[in-house]
Design a protein around this motif. Structure first.
Motif, PDB file in Angstrom:
ATOM      1  N   ALA A  17      -5.740   2.366  -2.612  1.00  0.00           N
ATOM      2  CA  ALA A  17      -6.021   0.945  -2.405  1.00  0.00           C
ATOM      3  C   ALA A  17      -7.433   0.722  -1.878  1.00  0.00           C
ATOM      4  O   ALA A  17      -8.078  -0.269  -2.197  1.00  0.00           O
ATOM      5  CB  ALA A  17      -4.994   0.339  -1.451  1.00  0.00           C
ATOM      6  N   SER A  55      -4.673   1.321  -7.079  1.00  0.00           N
ATOM      7  CA  SER A  55      -4.382   0.898  -5.709  1.00  0.00           C
ATOM      8  C   SER A  55      -2.968   1.294  -5.301  1.00  0.00           C
ATOM      9  O   SER A  55      -2.750   1.850  -4.220  1.00  0.00           O
ATOM     10  CB  SER A  55      -4.560  -0.615  -5.573  1.00  0.00           C
ATOM     11  N   LYS A  56      -1.972   1.012  -6.150  1.00  0.00           N
ATOM     12  CA  LYS A  56      -0.592   1.362  -5.818  1.00  0.00           C
ATOM     13  C   LYS A  56      -0.332   2.844  -6.036  1.00  0.00           C
ATOM     14  O   LYS A  56       0.589   3.413  -5.452  1.00  0.00           O
ATOM     15  CB  LYS A  56       0.386   0.527  -6.645  1.00  0.00           C
ATOM     16  N   GLU A 111       0.830  -1.199   0.000  1.00  0.00           N
ATOM     17  CA  GLU A 111       0.000   0.000   0.000  1.00  0.00           C
ATOM     18  C   GLU A 111       0.869   1.255   0.000  1.00  0.00           C
ATOM     19  O   GLU A 111       2.001   1.246   0.471  1.00  0.00           O
ATOM     20  CB  GLU A 111      -0.905   0.011   1.241  1.00  0.00           C
ATOM     21  N   ASN A 112       0.318   2.335  -0.511  1.00  0.00           N
ATOM     22  CA  ASN A 112       0.933   3.649  -0.359  1.00  0.00           C
ATOM     23  C   ASN A 112       0.701   4.086   1.087  1.00  0.00           C
ATOM     24  O   ASN A 112      -0.444   4.158   1.534  1.00  0.00           O
ATOM     25  CB  ASN A 112       0.274   4.630  -1.340  1.00  0.00           C
ATOM     26  N   THR A 130       7.069  -4.476   2.026  1.00  0.00           N
ATOM     27  CA  THR A 130       6.552  -3.270   1.399  1.00  0.00           C
ATOM     28  C   THR A 130       7.371  -2.060   1.854  1.00  0.00           C
ATOM     29  O   THR A 130       7.790  -1.987   3.002  1.00  0.00           O
ATOM     30  CB  THR A 130       5.080  -3.056   1.779  1.00  0.00           C
TER      31      THR A 130
END
Length: 387
Positions: free
Chosen positions: A225, A220-221, A37-38, A341
């Motif tokens: 998301a 999403s990226k 996720e960001n 991540t």
């Protein structure tokens, strides 16, 4: 009651009953670095602006014009070539389902390198398609060109997926091999560019040269998301056929408005992606210097690492309050691999501290996550490497 329930369960396909649902780990109270996720939220001012926009949306109406506007905005943002069209999905997952449905006929096959995104195989099998997985090269997770071409010649797949960059390995595959695969494939070739905001190149130019190529992306990226918007670009005639399988009104008016808002502030998200790319390189450098860790180069917002005992290291980091992804059982090539991540500088600092402690002192409890330990602790020791 029990007999009736058993009869009802018997109506469900055996392969579905024998499978497991897609796992989503609980992350309450954790430094969450498991699903790419960001990590950045909008500023207070932009949150208020978005809230006002969403509050004005006519939620009593089905979506129509708003999704058309979003599709047009995404086509412009992506630089869609002439002669192409775009369709929206509720995330890339729905698009993958529709692609499986589009090619589903007796004997049809779906092919992908492995390891890669698990939904390619799951979606194929749920549409009664045979899935063919071709292992990547073990030393560098690069496409095995001869093996891919041989599999295409043998199986004549109706659909080939190429994740670019690949999940979970994070690498961009050799462009010459990709073109060989496209030229050999008898059916559709989908370039899955979920992680395009973090990569040094993309495959959009392939659309103009190869009419069988589709480019799939997601917001999403990009940073949305929770909004669940994916999109598929390809030749207009091809998209028109696949679009027949799209559920009516599959993108809500609220999600469409949020997507439009994000594209109007694309500079904000571009700056976030740039920061994540910079953080990725800093984390990669720190991981390379860490004893007992093999870090693989990445063009995504994640880094794959190999350790001596992935399960123990994962558990140790989780005990520290840092949640990553244990990928070690997903495929034999991922033996003892963890996927991490890229988060904020503070999250990455906490992750590196937890990883170092889990590797060196797995039997001891970790310090609190988030860098809240005394300055002389592991977080302080690693602070300079990420600043």
């Amino acid at each position: 009651m029990k007999t009736a329930l058993n009869q009802a369960l018997a109506c469900i396909r055996e392969d579905v009953r024998g499978s497991q649902a897609y796992p989503v780990a609980s992350s309450a109270g954790m430094v969450k670095l498991d699903v790419m996720e960001n990590p950045f939220r909008l500023s207070i001012e932009l949150q208020a602006e978005l809230g006002a926009r969403l509050g004005a949306v006519a939620i009593n109406r089905y979506p129509a014009e708003s999704t058309a506007k979003l599709a047009a905005a995404l086509a412009l943002h992506a630089g869609m070539p002439a002669g192409c069209a775009i369709m929206l999905g509720n995330g890339s997952d729905e698009l993958i389902t529709m692609l499986s449905m589009a090619v589903s006929r007796p004997g049809a096959k779906v092919l992908s390198p492995l390891p890669s995104f698990v939904m390619y195989e799951l979606s194929a099998r749920y549409q009664n398609l045979q899935f063919v997985g071709v292992p990547l090269r073990a030393d560098d997770f690069e496409l095995d060109g001869p093996a891919m071409l041989a599999a295409i010649a043998e199986h004549q797949p109706a659909l080939v997926y190429l994740s670019f960059p690949n999940n979970p390995t994070g690498n961009l595959w050799d462009s010459a091999v990709i073109e060989q695969i496209i030229q050999a494939a008898p059916g559709l070739v989908v370039m899955d560019e979920a992680y395009q905001p973090f990569a040094s190149s993309d495959s959009m130019a392939l659309l103009a040269r190869y009419p069988q190529v589709l480019v799939m992306r997601t917001m999403s990226k990009f940073g949305l998301a929770g909004v669940r918007i994916g999109y598929l670009i390809g030749q207009a005639a091809l998209i028109a056929e696949i679009d027949k399988l799209r559920p009516p009104f599959n993108i809500s008016v609220l999600n469409a408005e949020a997507g439009l808002f994000a594209l109007e502030h694309a500079d904000v998200y571009a700056a976030q992606a740039a920061e994540l790319r910079a953080q990725r390189e800093r984390v990669y450098t720190a991981l390379q210097a860490m004893a007992g860790v093999q870090a693989f180069p990445s063009q995504g917002n994640m880094i794959l690492v190999r350790v001596s005992d992935a399960a123990r290291t994962f558990a140790g980091m989780k005990a520290c309050g840092v949640l990553i992804k244990n990928s070690s059982t997903a495929h034999p090539l991922l033996n003892n691999c963890l996927r991490i991540t890229i988060g904020t500088a503070e999250e990455n600092q906490a992750m590196l501290a937890a990883l170092k402690e889990a590797l060196s002192r797995p039997e001891l409890p970790c310090s609190p996550p988030g860098g809240r330990e005394p300055e002389g602790g592991l977080g302080g020791q690693l602070k300079e490497s990420l600043s």
